[in-house]
Enzyme design. Sequence first.
Site, PDB file in Angstrom:
ATOM      1  N   SER A 197       1.048  -0.913  -0.058  1.00 54.48           N
ATOM      2  CA  SER A 197      -0.498  -0.208  -0.512  1.00 54.48           C
ATOM      3  C   SER A 197       1.105   1.498  -0.099  1.00 54.48           C
ATOM      4  O   SER A 197      -0.041   2.545  -0.242  1.00 54.48           O
ATOM      5  CB  SER A 197      -1.067  -0.052   1.372  1.00 54.48           C
ATOM      6  OG  SER A 197      -2.011  -1.223   1.369  1.00 54.48           O
ATOM      7  N   THR A 198       2.080   1.454   0.306  1.00 54.07           N
ATOM      8  CA  THR A 198       3.057   2.757   0.088  1.00 54.07           C
ATOM      9  C   THR A 198       2.512   2.857  -1.345  1.00 54.07           C
ATOM     10  O   THR A 198       3.514   3.736  -1.505  1.00 54.07           O
ATOM     11  CB  THR A 198       4.237   2.373   0.664  1.00 54.07           C
ATOM     12  OG1 THR A 198       5.160   1.293   0.202  1.00 54.07           O
ATOM     13  CG2 THR A 198       4.636   1.781   2.116  1.00 54.07           C
TER      14      THR A 198
END
Length: 439
Positions: A254-255
């Site tokens: 998700s980064t």
Amino acid sequence: PDFVVGQGVARRMRGVAMAGERSRFTGRDSEALSIRSSVASIWANPQELILARERLPELARVLELEPDKLQQTLASRRGREFVYLRRHSHPDMAQQVVNLALPGVSLQREYRRYYPAAEVTGHLVGFTNIDDEGQEGVELAYDDWLRGQPGSKRVLKDRLGRTVENVESISVPQPGGSLALSIDRRIQYLAYSELKSAVQKHKARSGSAVVLDVRSGEVLAMVNQPAFNPNNRRNLRGDHYRNRVVTDVFEPGSTLKPFTVAAALESGAFTPETSIQTTPGYYKVGTNTVKDHRNYGLIDVATVLQKSSNVGASKMALSLTAEQQWEMLTRVGLGEITSSGFPGESSGMLTGYRKWREMDRATLAFGYGIATTLLQLAQAYSVFATGGYLRPVYLQRTENLQAVSDNQKRVMTSKTAMQIRQMLETVVQDGGTGTRAAV
């Protein structure tokens, strides 16, 4: 008489190499990260020492060697005039050898690297081998610069091989160049201690952390776990001295979503207020399903980041062309090595967009199907802090910010960078997924 004198001189006059001094390097506070300390190495002329065969057990005991092994070493090198018996010996051992007064045995002064910060900077500084040649880290990256140029001199030696007179200098040794790294030792220590604590708390196999100065691109801290002490490498394992910040790749997960959102904003088809339907919390992409943690319903782009919605991010990515999605990732430096110059740095993995299937694009939107190093990811995130500029990563201290500006390149508009920055702030505020990270 002239012949006899000439033969005597030939047996006692020797050309001796003089090592060039390997220069030390410092952190940004000018405190030394490496020190050169003098040590004694013990050597022998086998042709002379073998004549005192009856005293070899005494010598072996001082050198902590098996007598038979010492005799074999001398016998196998009997045709030589020089052989090391013990490199970088302890001062007490060297003095005991001198006290034995054996024929053909002498001491030679050499130098060994010592690293004051030990394991706190181990992965960064690396180490040299016994011949003072860089093997890992900064020692290897800047080996040619740090290593001095050797010189030589002619000396007169006595029958025991000891230098009794310096006759003439043939060439003067030159020291290596000075080097100031960008590392801030205070930040380095804090990063190291916090990372070590977190790895122990979560019983992790490994962990890494890197801190960049976004104004200059300088590396302020770079740490890893497990760590190693470069001053004691007796039981060193390869997986302990590998600098995972630059060598190990992982799927960022998700980064990566902020870059998906940035690509969407740059396309002009989205604003932070654009609504995206995520009900019922999952949807089909071909035969596969993209899921959220729960059903977020109808949310705007900013909330996609705040809630870390896989459904929202993938729908945004699929509304773009594959080329638009790929270009944003390559512009921020993913898929290629940084400019750090650190040895063994990985380029990560970002395949060409022409090979992407629809599901590849959907999962890439939330960080799967791509591999990056921690240093690459940190450099990419710095773009949001610099107002859309990608700046080189420096391991050396950089005081000329104008030179940094000359080497930067714009990869997104300042408006997009600011919008992403504001959205990321909501992630650590009430309602976000990272409230415990709020400063």
